[in-house]
Design an enzyme around this catalytic site. Structure first.
Site, PDB file in Angstrom:
ATOM      1  N   ARG A  58      16.118 -21.259 -59.179  1.00 13.91           N
ATOM      2  CA  ARG A  58      15.100 -20.946 -58.161  1.00 13.91           C
ATOM      3  C   ARG A  58      14.521 -19.539 -58.349  1.00 13.91           C
ATOM      4  NH1 ARG A  58      17.966 -21.795 -53.740  1.00 13.91           N
ATOM      5  NH2 ARG A  58      17.738 -19.669 -52.968  1.00 13.91           N
ATOM      6  N   TYR A 111     -11.638 -17.774 -52.338  1.00 14.73           N
ATOM      7  CA  TYR A 111     -11.255 -19.179 -52.478  1.00 14.73           C
ATOM      8  C   TYR A 111     -10.835 -19.733 -51.095  1.00 14.73           C
ATOM      9  CZ  TYR A 111      -8.250 -23.127 -53.580  1.00 14.73           C
ATOM     10  OH  TYR A 111      -7.665 -24.351 -53.590  1.00 14.73           O
ATOM     11  N   ASP A 183      -7.596 -11.231 -57.464  1.00 18.90           N
ATOM     12  CA  ASP A 183      -7.501 -12.589 -58.000  1.00 18.90           C
ATOM     13  C   ASP A 183      -8.362 -12.633 -59.265  1.00 18.90           C
ATOM     14  OD1 ASP A 183      -7.792 -15.289 -58.626  1.00 18.90           O
ATOM     15  OD2 ASP A 183      -7.737 -15.936 -56.544  1.00 18.90           O
ATOM     16  N   LYS A 208      -5.914 -23.087 -63.873  1.00  9.76           N
ATOM     17  CA  LYS A 208      -7.290 -23.088 -64.385  1.00  9.76           C
ATOM     18  C   LYS A 208      -7.306 -22.713 -65.880  1.00  9.76           C
ATOM     19  CE  LYS A 208      -7.866 -23.711 -60.004  1.00  9.76           C
ATOM     20  NZ  LYS A 208      -7.880 -25.067 -59.460  1.00  9.76           N
TER      21      LYS A 208
HETATM   22  C1  LIG Z   1     -10.135 -18.298 -57.470  1.00 16.65           C
HETATM   23  C2  LIG Z   1      -8.976 -19.175 -57.139  1.00 16.65           C
HETATM   24  N1  LIG Z   1      -7.795 -18.630 -56.790  1.00 16.65           N
HETATM   25  C3  LIG Z   1      -6.737 -19.392 -56.464  1.00 16.65           C
HETATM   26  C4  LIG Z   1      -6.802 -20.766 -56.462  1.00 16.65           C
HETATM   27  C5  LIG Z   1      -5.601 -21.584 -56.061  1.00 16.65           C
HETATM   28  O1  LIG Z   1      -4.997 -22.115 -57.191  1.00 16.65           O
HETATM   29  P1  LIG Z   1      -3.961 -23.354 -57.169  1.00 16.65           P
HETATM   30  O2  LIG Z   1      -4.778 -24.572 -56.924  1.00 16.65           O
HETATM   31  O3  LIG Z   1      -3.319 -23.283 -58.493  1.00 16.65           O
HETATM   32  O4  LIG Z   1      -3.007 -23.109 -56.043  1.00 16.65           O
HETATM   33  C6  LIG Z   1      -8.000 -21.384 -56.825  1.00 16.65           C
HETATM   34  C7  LIG Z   1      -8.106 -22.848 -56.842  1.00 16.65           C
HETATM   35  O5  LIG Z   1      -9.142 -23.415 -57.077  1.00 16.65           O
HETATM   36  C8  LIG Z   1      -9.116 -20.570 -57.171  1.00 16.65           C
HETATM   37  O6  LIG Z   1     -10.284 -21.108 -57.509  1.00 16.65           O
END
Ligand SMILES: Cc1ncc(COP(=O)(O)O)c(C=O)c1O
Length: 404
Positions: A58, A111, A183, A208
């Site tokens: 974990r 997001y 991010d 992604k």
């Molecule tokens: C810019 C961005 N950050 C974070 C995330 C979240 O990622 P996850 O779907 O892997 O949790 C996304 C999802 O589309 C995103 O576009």
């Protein structure tokens, strides 16, 4: 870490070498949960974080550890933490700096999942936030409250591709002793290095571009050893948001081609953005690689490439936007991005549907906005697909009256 290697070499070789027992070049999958120690003293020092090692699944595993070291090196960081999704990375990073009674400043178009976490779950634990326009650093600083403990930004933003000046924001925040979390999902470590620009922590949805094949959910938090140790022990481990060995193996494999993939995504996206901008049925295109983008110059200075995401508004509005994506034959309607396939989505009814309409419009996410994750196909086929869908959009009688 081989600091003298260039990025493309590091992506392939960093932290990886043939298995000493078998000579296998690709990373072994080690799914073990439990690990044996030669004595109680060694076990205690690994658990305390004084010695490098893995002690319970974990809190990490050897396959994920290889990947974490690679990601840390690519971002120019001391350490990284692999977790079960991008949202796990984002929630861990925020909870690492915030507790009951604290406040966080957040850039206004983030997001949808980040927005949800901050407006729905975080307030239940006494954490409050304000969404501010971080393109205006002075205005952003005015929103700082006595209990503000962190600043959270996303650049380029999802879905509007707003570019924020990371260096300017982090320099200003340092004067207020505020850590900045970035991010970096839309860029991948290939195109932008927020830590080099002064950020304290980087988060990624590795779902992604990092994995790049649409078959793994994963995330990373990247930062100092101290911050990552705390997040591993007190957040990821206690909340059970660990990244499993199989997914780490797939990411290590997917990443081998990241530099090539990202380069092609950027090239295709630039061509698609230019095509859309010149099309008479398109109202506006948002892509940092276009001269018309309000932060085009900043993007050129801050990013190595403009990324694979293009957003646009079609003439008409929501009805025409939905009709357009329904007519696409190659591109698929999907929530994700960064995959080999071209994916389109309608943020107002899909990824950002949880944001109330009034705020969505304030954030610039209009009802007619379409987001395209430009894939790795031949760009002529992608454009031909949009061309046929746009041609089908307006009846012939109306076509002549639509002018740019
Ligand atoms: C810019 C961005 N950050 C974070 C995330 C979240 O990622 P996850 O779907 O892997 O949790 C996304 C999802 O589309 C995103 O576009």
């Amino acid at each position: 870490m081989q600091s003298e290697w260039k990025m493309d070499t590091k992506i392939i070789h960093e932290s990886q070498s043939p298995d000493p027992r078998t000579g296998a070049i690709s990373q072994s999958v080690i799914p073990a949960v439990a690990y044996a120690f030669p004595d109680a003293e060694t076990a205690a020092s690994v658990v305390a974080g004084e010695a490098e090692g893995v002690y319970y699944g974990r809190y990490g595993n050897p396959t994920s550890r290889t990947l974490e070291k690679k990601i840390a090196a690519l971002e120019g960081a001391e350490d990284a933490l692999g977790v079960s999704s991008g949202m796990a990375a984002i929630s861990i990073a925020l909870l690492g700096f915030l507790k009951h009674g604290d406040h966080v400043l957040v850039t206004k178009d983030v997001y949808g999942g980040t927005y949800n976490f901050l407006t729905s779950l975080a307030p239940r634990f006494g954490i409050e936030c304000d969404f501010v326009d971080c393109t205006d650093t002075a205005g952003m600083l005015q929103a700082i409250k006595p209990n503000t403990k962190a600043v959270y930004i996303e650049t380029p933003s999802n879905p509007k591709l707003t570019i924020l000046d990371i260096k300017q924001i982090t320099q200003a925040c340092k004067l207020h002793k505020l850590p900045v979390i970035v991010d970096n999902t839309f860029m991948s470590p290939c195109l932008q290095k927020p830590l080099e620009l002064g950020a304290d922590v980087v988060v990624h949805s590795a779902t992604k571009y990092i994995n790049g094949h649409g078959d793994v959910l994963a995330g990373f938090v990247v930062g100092s050893k101290e911050v990552i140790r705390f997040m591993r022990k007190r957040l990821m481990g206690d909340l059970g948001q660990n990244l499993n060995a199989w997914d780490s193996f797939l990411i290590l494999r997917g990443m081998k081609t990241m530099a090539l993939r990202v380069e092609r995504h950027c090239r295709n996206a630039q061509t698609v953005a230019e095509y859309l901008e010149a099309h008479p049925y398109i109202e506006r295109v948002f892509y940092p690689g276009l001269e018309s983008h309000p932060q085009h110059k900043l993007a050129l200075a801050q990013m190595k490439g403009m990324g694979g995401i293009v957003s646009f508004e079609v003439k008409g509005g929501i009805t025409e936007g939905k009709k357009l994506i329904n007519s696409l034959k190659l591109a698929m309607i999907s929530f994700s991005l960064g995959d080999p396939e071209t994916l389109v989505q309608h943020p107002a009814s899909m990824t950002h549907a949880s944001i109330p309409q009034k705020e969505r419009v304030q954030f610039g996410i209009t009802d007619g906005l379409i987001r395209v994750s430009v894939g790795l196909e031949d760009v002529h086929d992608i454009i031909a697909d949009f061309d046929q869908a746009l041609a089908a959009l307006f009846p012939y009688t109306e076509r002549n009256s639509i002018s740019k």
